[in-house]
Design a protein around this motif. Structure first.
Motif, PDB file in Angstrom:
ATOM      1  N   VAL A 193      66.837 -21.251 126.608  1.00 46.56           N
ATOM      2  CA  VAL A 193      66.563 -20.224 125.359  1.00 46.56           C
ATOM      3  C   VAL A 193      65.090 -19.476 126.309  1.00 46.56           C
ATOM      4  O   VAL A 193      64.242 -19.992 126.669  1.00 46.56           O
ATOM      5  N   SER A 194      64.998 -18.310 125.973  1.00 44.02           N
ATOM      6  CA  SER A 194      63.876 -17.488 126.621  1.00 44.02           C
ATOM      7  C   SER A 194      63.065 -16.339 125.760  1.00 44.02           C
ATOM      8  O   SER A 194      64.355 -15.695 125.125  1.00 44.02           O
ATOM      9  N   PHE A 195      61.731 -16.287 125.516  1.00 47.35           N
ATOM     10  CA  PHE A 195      61.637 -14.816 125.110  1.00 47.35           C
ATOM     11  C   PHE A 195      60.626 -13.914 125.866  1.00 47.35           C
ATOM     12  O   PHE A 195      59.715 -14.415 126.806  1.00 47.35           O
ATOM     13  N   ILE A 196      60.537 -12.770 125.470  1.00 48.06           N
ATOM     14  CA  ILE A 196      60.051 -11.413 125.894  1.00 48.06           C
ATOM     15  C   ILE A 196      59.149 -10.970 125.258  1.00 48.06           C
ATOM     16  O   ILE A 196      59.397 -10.572 123.835  1.00 48.06           O
ATOM     17  N   CYS A 197      57.761 -10.452 125.150  1.00 49.85           N
ATOM     18  CA  CYS A 197      56.707 -10.131 123.948  1.00 49.85           C
ATOM     19  C   CYS A 197      56.146  -8.839 124.908  1.00 49.85           C
ATOM     20  O   CYS A 197      55.862  -8.840 125.478  1.00 49.85           O
ATOM     21  N   SER A 198      56.714  -7.534 123.925  1.00 49.10           N
ATOM     22  CA  SER A 198      56.479  -6.752 124.866  1.00 49.10           C
ATOM     23  C   SER A 198      54.824  -6.145 123.885  1.00 49.10           C
ATOM     24  O   SER A 198      54.298  -5.228 125.380  1.00 49.10           O
ATOM     25  N   GLN A 199      53.909  -7.022 123.666  1.00 49.80           N
ATOM     26  CA  GLN A 199      52.958  -6.983 123.037  1.00 49.80           C
ATOM     27  C   GLN A 199      52.025  -7.610 123.021  1.00 49.80           C
ATOM     28  O   GLN A 199      51.974  -8.417 121.591  1.00 49.80           O
ATOM     29  N   GLU A 200      51.178  -8.179 123.832  1.00 48.58           N
ATOM     30  CA  GLU A 200      51.370 -10.156 123.748  1.00 48.58           C
ATOM     31  C   GLU A 200      49.006 -10.373 125.025  1.00 48.58           C
ATOM     32  O   GLU A 200      49.920  -9.549 126.267  1.00 48.58           O
ATOM     33  N   GLY A 201      49.128 -10.461 124.513  1.00 44.54           N
ATOM     34  CA  GLY A 201      47.231 -10.636 125.587  1.00 44.54           C
ATOM     35  C   GLY A 201      47.538 -11.929 125.426  1.00 44.54           C
ATOM     36  O   GLY A 201      48.855 -12.689 126.495  1.00 44.54           O
ATOM     37  N   SER A 202      46.872 -13.181 127.269  1.00 46.45           N
ATOM     38  CA  SER A 202      46.464 -14.258 127.601  1.00 46.45           C
ATOM     39  C   SER A 202      47.018 -15.062 126.931  1.00 46.45           C
ATOM     40  O   SER A 202      47.866 -15.999 127.636  1.00 46.45           O
ATOM     41  N   VAL A 203      47.558 -15.278 125.847  1.00 47.84           N
ATOM     42  CA  VAL A 203      47.458 -16.303 124.428  1.00 47.84           C
ATOM     43  C   VAL A 203      49.310 -16.415 125.052  1.00 47.84           C
ATOM     44  O   VAL A 203      49.673 -17.580 125.185  1.00 47.84           O
ATOM     45  N   TRP A 204      50.048 -15.693 125.756  1.00 47.10           N
ATOM     46  CA  TRP A 204      50.774 -15.587 125.658  1.00 47.10           C
ATOM     47  C   TRP A 204      51.568 -15.844 127.029  1.00 47.10           C
ATOM     48  O   TRP A 204      51.424 -14.876 128.041  1.00 47.10           O
ATOM     49  N   GLN A 205      52.267 -17.529 127.413  1.00 46.98           N
ATOM     50  CA  GLN A 205      52.471 -17.526 129.166  1.00 46.98           C
ATOM     51  C   GLN A 205      53.238 -17.046 129.343  1.00 46.98           C
ATOM     52  O   GLN A 205      54.132 -17.268 130.895  1.00 46.98           O
ATOM     53  N   GLY A 206      54.551 -16.348 129.168  1.00 49.68           N
ATOM     54  CA  GLY A 206      56.215 -16.501 128.690  1.00 49.68           C
ATOM     55  C   GLY A 206      56.145 -14.715 129.411  1.00 49.68           C
ATOM     56  O   GLY A 206      55.015 -14.124 129.765  1.00 49.68           O
ATOM     57  N   PRO A 207      57.564 -14.268 129.863  1.00 48.19           N
ATOM     58  CA  PRO A 207      57.478 -12.917 130.109  1.00 48.19           C
ATOM     59  C   PRO A 207      57.384 -11.671 129.029  1.00 48.19           C
ATOM     60  O   PRO A 207      57.418 -11.838 127.946  1.00 48.19           O
ATOM     61  N   LYS A 208      55.748 -11.007 130.070  1.00 47.97           N
ATOM     62  CA  LYS A 208      55.574  -9.695 129.210  1.00 47.97           C
ATOM     63  C   LYS A 208      56.404  -8.164 129.060  1.00 47.97           C
ATOM     64  O   LYS A 208      56.807  -8.144 130.314  1.00 47.97           O
TER      65      LYS A 208
END
Length: 361
Positions: A193-208
């Protein structure tokens, strides 16, 4: 004296189960049993039948809801998010959309104990009809619901399928089913499972960022060996289509379902042929002189003819109708297969006559 044991065969059991099953494609009332908050603007509504009948459907299919809102009858389509392996309840997961009539009504009004009318199951985008051994489930936003049903069905059966699941969301807080997906990946070695976040600050460490070809190949390096099941809003779908075309994925390895088509037209329709536009209905003998921008569905209604419809955005295919002659400008979002188009079908909700058109109705 003890009662003698009466054998209960497999055939008897199967018959008993069929007798308890939901009558497929029939309209019926179901009762809301529970409402679950998935994110700040996404809720799951859990239904069961008053009769105790079990639900029978294929993972990936959707329902048509028939609602009365402010005195008007409204229909909308929602994918089933629960799997067919849990047949005693049926779940839909709905994102509240700004200005959305039905999504806001469901969030604000549907509570445990309330009954609504549904129709279904419907849809060719399902794992029974489109099976494979190495699926890639790729979703954006609320498009996660049908592929979540597929994943849940496979893991409930402890299948050996080599599964990759990629979901794109705006922020980490917008990821529906995140805890469940992470738990499934931890429990099953064949689930990635993978998640991608399009609008995320430094809190999100996954793919951006927004998904593109290199990111897709990085998360699914064996993409050419997989069959993709893709669902999301139309802008997301357009991006994915471009990616897989550039990567060179075979059409037979790509299946999609569009969600949330833009209100109005995503691109301008061809203007009507100069002069009179009319729709003739071959079987009923009715004929309608069309006003500018009227659809085939509008023409049928003005003649008192019924064409079943649900999404009214060219997505679900419910209103497909055979065109016997003439030309239309059809602004659909994937509601017809290539085979259906070749057979003469058009979608009444998003087709406008160009001159005189004759329908088999």
């Amino acid at each position: 004296m003890m009662n003698a044991h009466i054998p209960f065969s497999t055939a008897d059991f199967a018959l008993a189960m069929r007798q308890r099953q939901w009558a497929e494609s029939a309209r019926q009332f179901v009762r809301c049993r529970r409402v679950i908050d998935e994110t700040h603007d996404v809720r799951t509504f859990v239904f069961s039948t008053a009769s105790g009948h079990m639900f029978s459907f294929s993972a990936g299919q959707y329902l048509i809801l028939h609602l009365t809102i402010d005195g008007a009858t409204v229909t909308r389509s929602y994918s089933v998010s629960s799997p067919p392996t849990r047949p005693l309840d049926l779940q839909i997961t709905v994102k509240r959309v700004k200005g959305g009539l039905v999504s806001n009504w469901l969030h604000d009004n549907l509570r445990p104990g309330h009954d609504i009318e549904i129709e279904g199951p419907v849809g060719r985008f399902n794992f029974d009809d489109l099976p494979c051994e190495k699926p890639l489930f790729l979703s954006g936003g609320s498009g996660i619901t049908p592929v979540m049903s597929m994943l849940r069905a496979l893991t409930d059966r402890a299948s050996g399928h080599d599964i990759r699941f990629i979901h794109c969301a705006r922020t980490a807080d917008d990821i529906a089913f995140r805890a469940e997906l992470e738990a499934l990946a931890a429990r099953f070695s064949n689930v990635n499972v993978s998640f991608i976040c399009s609008q995320e600050g430094s809190v999100w460490q996954g793919p951006k960022g927004r998904i593109d070809g290199p990111m897709l190949l990085r998360l699914a390096p064996d993409l050419h060996q997989r069959t993709s099941y893709v669902c999301g809003p139309e802008p997301f779908m357009q991006t994915v289509r471009t990616c897989v075309a550039e990567i060179g994925i075979a059409p037979s390895q790509y299946h999609e379902e569009s969600f949330g088509g833009a209100v109005g037209n995503s691109m301008p329709l061809q203007s009507a042929v100069a002069g009179v536009t009319r729709v003739r209905f071959a079987r009923s003998g009715a004929e309608h002189l069309c006003a500018p921008e009227e659809t085939l569905l509008d023409a049928a209604r003005n003649c008192g003819l019924h064409i079943p419809t649900a999404c009214q955005q060219g997505i679900c295919g419910t209103c497909r109708t055979v065109k016997l002659s003439g030309e239309v400008a059809m602004d659909d979002l994937g509601g017809l297969s290539l085979e259906e188009k070749a057979a003469g079908y058009v979608l009444a909700c998003c087709s406008r006559p160009q001159g005189t058109v004759c329908l088999d109705l």
